[in-house]
Design a protein around this motif. Structure first.
Motif: not given
Length: 760
Positions: A518, A523, A525, A728
């Motif tokens: 992300s 993090r 995802k 993303h």
């Protein structure tokens, strides 16, 4: 009363002769059974398919699923011919039409078993063999019945032909008797004679046959209206006193008249082609017989001609339909094979015969996206171009679908065959303008030449097919001349197919997982599941090597089932560890064209107990070119389950915004081809790559979809994607494909600083 009796005798004589003639024609037509040939061909294809099935089950390397499916399609193509057979006597076939329809439906029901059949699969093999054995029994029963009817018809025709001449002689005698009676009546009175002559003329002109009478010297003394019309004459006076050789288009008539005069016997009916003054050819069934006077001496010779042109044209049409394609009117596979065997048998020393196998590229996409009428127009246009590029004496045939073949005889060198192949690829690669569409199709061509590559039709076709496969593998739109090393390549493909089956059973296939990050939080995802093959001897084999083989052989379906189950089990294992990690799985467009994708996903979810929210299905734009309606139904079903749907490689295929409007996706993935040039400035300071990605991001967000950028390998690309608002990212810069344990460890770390930092 005498006049009525004479007229009745005349009508009975001529009418009886016509009736017997028609009956003989009907019996002869009944003995010519095209349907026997059709049922025999169907039986041959049943036996060929059973042989191919046996070879395939035994693991014969020369019998692959594609060849087995081809034998199956050829078998199915023979059954519709039985439904349309038209003959004089078809009682056995008509009585079995429902059997044929049921047989065809039964054989069509085993298609999934054939497509999924693997050597050693006893259950599917038993079902297929049972259906084929029943087909063999029913076709044999129909064939025997047809042979029995034909034998009866032949026997009847032979028996009838022996009595036909006597019947004609009796009819001619009756005709002569009626004529004599009429002549006697004319002598008794001018009025009665005029009435008799008029009656005779009306009767003669009303007959549906050409009728002419000659004296013993071969000169015309009488001719009815139909005979005059066949000769292109207006009045009988133009024919009286002339010999038959004086008329154009009359063959062997004087010889037959002389034979009847010499022997006093009728000639058997024979067919002859008559060409009128207008140049039109007519087929006539001619019979010549003597007429004797009261003193027993020959006085007249009568010739009767029955026009059977329509019947013979119908016979020729049946034969033509059996040997030609109905759409293009090109020779079909049957006539092509027969012609090729003939040319190979008559090949001159030092001369070559080339066989070109040809497929139109992207034809299925045209059919699926624009409809079959446009596809048919494309086939006709391509046929016209190929004919124009070929020499006189070359033979073009349509083998089925978009498959064509060319026989090129009398070559002095292989360069001539290569030159024709290049011409064909060049003319077929030009744009088509059809029904308002501009289309580009192109063609792939494989060529084999006798005697270098074989001297049998089977060997040449097989090797031309191998060369065609090579042409497609090299990127389509190419012409490839067969070389012996091509067979080695085919053997390698079959080796991969065999080893892939072993790999599935031995657990050599496994998944690696590439993380998706992300941009907002930094993090992990989610991830994308990527298939890998660890061969015990050859090491890691690239998916680019074995996935195309799996798609061509049908192994892609069990492999996809395996990938889905592994991905779902891993997602649930991560959840058990407290890690929510959605997994994306790529599905082939072929799964959705055949509407198998939804069933595979349902089976995987049911067998693993996976939460649908943890599964994401990725598809490419090519899925819509196979069957848009089927794909739409499948996607709606997946989303109804709770499975997310992602559009992969957006912008690189046959992009169309219409399907985004009617079927919005959850995720749109930007292809790495656009990301590669994302940080390169253009002439105005902003590169075209950045503009394209910006447009895709805005479009996706406007449709309520998330955006994932693939192939991020540079920090500059990452910075631009953050500025453009991408959701993303994934790529080697952030994380390569890795084992499940490594991905879990990566996901539990602190957010990546490069990703979590602000745009400033």
């Amino acid at each position: 009363m005498a006049l009525a009796a004479a007229a009745l005798l005349f009508v009975l004589s001529v009418g009886g002769a016509l009736q017997r003639g028609w009956e003989q024609l009907r019996l002869e037509a009944g003995s010519q059974r095209v349907s026997i040939w059709f049922t025999t061909q169907a039986l041959v294809e049943v036996h060929r398919f059973r042989t191919a099935l046996l070879r395939y089950d035994r693991g014969d390397p020369q019998m692959d699923p594609e060849a087995l499916s081809l034998r199956y399609e050829i078998l199915l193509s023979r059954l519709p011919l039985l439904e349309g057979a038209e003959e004089a006597v078809t009682r056995s076939l008509q009585d079995n039409v429902d059997v044929v329809l049921g047989l065809q439906a039964s054989l069509e029901q085993i298609e999934p078993d054939i497509l999924a059949l693997q050597p050693g699969d006893t259950a599917r093999l038993t079902r297929v063999e049972a259906a084929v054995e029943e087909a063999d029994r029913l076709l044999t029963q129909i064939n025997l019945a047809l042979h029995h009817e034909r034998r009866q018809a032949v026997e009847q025709a032979r028996a009838s032909s022996r009595t036909l001449s006597w019947f004609f002689l009796a009819s001619l005698a009756g005709l002569l008797l009626s004529l004599v009676v009429l002549i006697l009546l004319t002598l008794r009175g001018a009025r009665r004679a005029a009435e008799a002559e008029h009656t005779l003329r009306v009767l003669m002109d009303a007959l549906p046959v050409g009728l002419a009478a000659y004296d013993t010297a071969g000169r015309v003394v009488l001719m009815n209206r139909l005979a005059l019309r066949l000769l292109g004459l207006e009045r009988e006076a133009e024919a009286i006193g002339r010999r038959s050789s004086d008329f154009a288009g009359i063959n062997d008539s004087e010889a037959e008249i002389a034979r009847v005069v010499a022997t006093g016997q009728s000639t058997p009916p024979r067919e002859t082609v008559h060409t009128g003054e207008d140049g039109q050819e007519r087929t006539l069934l001619i019979s010549t017989g003597p007429v004797f006077g009261p003193d027993g001496r020959l006085s007249r010779i009568v010739r009767v001609g029955l026009d059977v042109t329509d019947q013979r044209q119908a016979d020729r049409r049946i034969r033509h339909l059996a040997e030609h394609d109905t759409l293009t009117d090109l020779p079909n596979r049957l006539l092509f094979g027969s012609r090729l065997k003939t040319l190979l048998g008559r090949a001159e020393p030092g001369r070559m015969v080339a066989v070109h196998c040809l497929d139109l590229d992207h034809f299925k996409e045209v059919n699926d996206s624009l409809g079959h009428p446009v596809g048919d127009q494309l086939l006709l246009a391509a046929t016209a171009r190929m004919r124009a590029a070929m020499r006189e004496g070359d033979m073009l045939a349509r083998l089925g679908g978009d498959e064509f073949a060319v026989i090129q005889p009398g070559l002095a060198a292989t360069a001539e065959a290569e030159a024709l192949a290049r011409r064909l690829t060049e003319v077929l690669g030009r744009p088509y303008r059809l029904q308002g569409y501009t289309l580009r199709s192109g063609a792939s061509i494989g060529t084999a030449v006798a005697p270098q590559h074989g001297m049998t039709a089977e060997a040449l076709l097989s090797r031309a097919d191998i060369a065609l496969y090579r042409a497609k593998a090299e990127g389509r739109g190419r012409a490839v001349l067969f070389r012996m090393e091509h067979e080695a390549g085919l053997r390698e493909r079959r080796r991969i197919e065999a080893e892939l089956l072993v790999a599935m059973e031995a657990g050599q296939l496994y998944l690696a997982y590439q993380p998706k990050f992300s941009l907002a939080s930094g993090r992990v995802k989610g991830c994308e599941a990527l298939l890998r093959w660890q061969h015990p001897e050859r090491g890691l084999i690239s998916p680019g090597v074995f996935v195309p083989v799996a798609e061509e052989t049908g192994l892609i379906h069990p492999i996809t089932r395996l990938v889905l189950e592994l991905a779902c089990r891993q997602a649930m294992a991560w959840r058990a560890e407290g890690l929510e990690m959605p997994v994306a799985v790529n599905l082939s467009a072929g799964h959705f064209g055949a509407e198998q994708g939804v069933r595979l996903v349902e089976e995987a979810l049911a067998s693993t107990g996976c939460d649908p929210a943890l599964l994401e299905v990725e598809v490419t734009e090519g899925v819509f070119l196979r069957s848009t309606e089927a794909a739409s139904r499948s996607f709606r079903a997946l989303r109804a389950m709770g499975v997310r749907v992602a559009l992969d490689d957006f912008g690189t295929g046959y992009s169309s915004l219409s399907y985004l409007q009617h079927l919005p996706f959850d995720v749109i993935k930007v292809d790495r081809a656009f990301i590669a040039g994302l940080d390169e400035p253009g002439s105005t300071g902003i590169g075209p790559g950045r503009r394209i990605v910006d447009a895709i991001v805005r479009l996706a967000h406007g449709l309520g979809a998330e955006v994932v950028a693939e192939g991020v390998e540079k920090p500059g690309q990452l910075a631009v994607l953050r500025e453009l608002g991408c959701d993303h990212v994934q790529g080697f810069l952030l994380g390569r494909p890795m084992p499940a344990e490594a991905l879990a460890e990566l996901a539990q770390r602190a957010p990546d600083a490069k990703l979590a930092c602000s745009a400033a």
